[in-house]
Motif scaffolding. Structure first.
Motif, PDB file in Angstrom:
ATOM      1  N   THR A   6       0.846  -1.178   0.000  1.00 29.14           N
ATOM      2  CA  THR A   6       0.000   0.000   0.000  1.00 29.14           C
ATOM      3  C   THR A   6       0.886   1.234   0.000  1.00 29.14           C
ATOM      4  OG1 THR A   6      -1.679  -1.202   1.249  1.00 29.14           O
ATOM      5  CG2 THR A   6      -1.890   1.182   1.174  1.00 29.14           C
ATOM      6  N   ASP A   9      -1.573   7.596  -2.453  1.00 28.95           N
ATOM      7  CA  ASP A   9      -2.005   7.968  -3.807  1.00 28.95           C
ATOM      8  C   ASP A   9      -1.825   9.475  -3.974  1.00 28.95           C
ATOM      9  OD1 ASP A   9      -3.067   8.019  -6.327  1.00 28.95           O
ATOM     10  OD2 ASP A   9      -5.122   7.661  -5.704  1.00 28.95           O
ATOM     11  N   VAL A  30       5.628   2.794  -9.498  1.00 31.18           N
ATOM     12  CA  VAL A  30       4.314   3.235  -9.957  1.00 31.18           C
ATOM     13  C   VAL A  30       4.503   4.551 -10.676  1.00 31.18           C
ATOM     14  CG1 VAL A  30       2.941   2.057  -8.206  1.00 31.18           C
ATOM     15  CG2 VAL A  30       3.786   4.359  -7.750  1.00 31.18           C
ATOM     16  N   ARG A  32       1.991   7.798 -12.483  1.00 31.34           N
ATOM     17  CA  ARG A  32       0.703   8.380 -12.874  1.00 31.34           C
ATOM     18  C   ARG A  32       0.927   9.073 -14.215  1.00 31.34           C
ATOM     19  NH1 ARG A  32      -3.610   9.331  -9.940  1.00 31.34           N
ATOM     20  NH2 ARG A  32      -2.440   9.407  -8.004  1.00 31.34           N
ATOM     21  N   GLN A  36      -4.156   8.194 -14.980  1.00 31.32           N
ATOM     22  CA  GLN A  36      -4.180   6.765 -14.649  1.00 31.32           C
ATOM     23  C   GLN A  36      -2.894   6.391 -13.915  1.00 31.32           C
ATOM     24  OE1 GLN A  36      -6.753   4.582 -15.201  1.00 31.32           O
ATOM     25  NE2 GLN A  36      -7.881   6.364 -15.926  1.00 31.32           N
ATOM     26  N   VAL A  37      -2.962   5.353 -13.090  1.00 28.98           N
ATOM     27  CA  VAL A  37      -1.792   4.878 -12.366  1.00 28.98           C
ATOM     28  C   VAL A  37      -1.441   3.479 -12.866  1.00 28.98           C
ATOM     29  CG1 VAL A  37      -0.827   4.305 -10.104  1.00 28.98           C
ATOM     30  CG2 VAL A  37      -2.378   6.252 -10.346  1.00 28.98           C
ATOM     31  N   ALA A  39       1.763   0.276 -12.651  1.00 31.15           N
ATOM     32  CA  ALA A  39       2.890  -0.250 -11.867  1.00 31.15           C
ATOM     33  C   ALA A  39       3.619  -1.299 -12.696  1.00 31.15           C
ATOM     34  CB  ALA A  39       2.403  -0.859 -10.562  1.00 31.15           C
ATOM     35  N   VAL A  97      -2.617  -2.737 -10.040  1.00 31.51           N
ATOM     36  CA  VAL A  97      -2.706  -1.633  -9.084  1.00 31.51           C
ATOM     37  C   VAL A  97      -4.158  -1.168  -9.017  1.00 31.51           C
ATOM     38  CG1 VAL A  97      -2.055   0.091 -10.821  1.00 31.51           C
ATOM     39  CG2 VAL A  97      -1.730   0.611  -8.420  1.00 31.51           C
ATOM     40  N   ARG A  99      -6.948   1.575  -6.593  1.00 31.29           N
ATOM     41  CA  ARG A  99      -7.051   2.676  -5.625  1.00 31.29           C
ATOM     42  C   ARG A  99      -8.114   2.317  -4.602  1.00 31.29           C
ATOM     43  NH1 ARG A  99      -7.473   6.778 -10.355  1.00 31.29           N
ATOM     44  NH2 ARG A  99      -5.333   7.446 -10.593  1.00 31.29           N
ATOM     45  N   LYS A 103      -5.334   5.335  -1.193  1.00 29.80           N
ATOM     46  CA  LYS A 103      -4.071   4.601  -1.257  1.00 29.80           C
ATOM     47  C   LYS A 103      -4.007   3.839  -2.582  1.00 29.80           C
ATOM     48  CE  LYS A 103      -2.939   5.275   3.120  1.00 29.80           C
ATOM     49  NZ  LYS A 103      -1.853   6.104   3.531  1.00 29.80           N
ATOM     50  N   LEU A 104      -2.771   3.545  -3.019  1.00 24.54           N
ATOM     51  CA  LEU A 104      -2.535   2.659  -4.148  1.00 24.54           C
ATOM     52  C   LEU A 104      -2.244   1.280  -3.577  1.00 24.54           C
ATOM     53  CD1 LEU A 104      -0.202   4.905  -6.321  1.00 24.54           C
ATOM     54  CD2 LEU A 104      -2.648   4.519  -6.605  1.00 24.54           C
ATOM     55  N   ILE A 106      -1.120  -2.541  -4.470  1.00 24.97           N
ATOM     56  CA  ILE A 106      -0.432  -3.306  -5.511  1.00 24.97           C
ATOM     57  C   ILE A 106      -0.287  -4.743  -5.034  1.00 24.97           C
ATOM     58  CG2 ILE A 106       1.699  -3.511  -6.856  1.00 24.97           C
ATOM     59  CD1 ILE A 106       1.843  -0.338  -5.937  1.00 24.97           C
TER      60      ILE A 106
END
Length: 109
Positions: A6, A9, A30, A32, A36-37, A39, A97, A99, A103-104, A106
């Protein structure tokens, strides 16, 4: 091994953040891009070495592509496809990944 990482974001557009993968020799990052995000594992498909020389530095000078600092290969951000360089046609290894609650998240398999 399966792990969930985690991260905050809080990335700006075209910003990258490197992070360690538990129990692995390579890190990951990661990015952005256009809201968009994404990884990816930090391993160039050409030689399997890290893409970056400096922490969190993965973008080309125009901040349009992911760039391998070792041989200047360029990869599209949205799918990790190499468009130029010795590994043209290969792809970076993506990581899922999502959201959640600012938080992100993964998942590492």
């Amino acid at each position: 091994m399966t792990a969930t990482l985690t991260l905050p974001d809080d990335l700006a557009d075209n910003e990258c953040r490197q992070f360690d993968l538990p129990g692995e020799s390579h890190s990951a990052f990661v990015i952005r891009h256009r809201g968009q995000v994404y990884a990816y594992r930090n391993a160039c498909p050409h030689l399997g070495i890290a893409l970056n020389w400096l922490p969190d530095q993965f973008m080309d000078p125009d901040r349009c592509f992911i760039q391998c600092a070792n041989h200047n290969a360029l990869f599209t951000v949205d799918d990790g496809h190499c468009i130029t360089g010795p590994c043209a046609g290969d792809t970076l290894t993506p990581l899922p990944v999502a959201r959640r609650d600012g938080k992100l998240v993964i998942d590492i398999a």
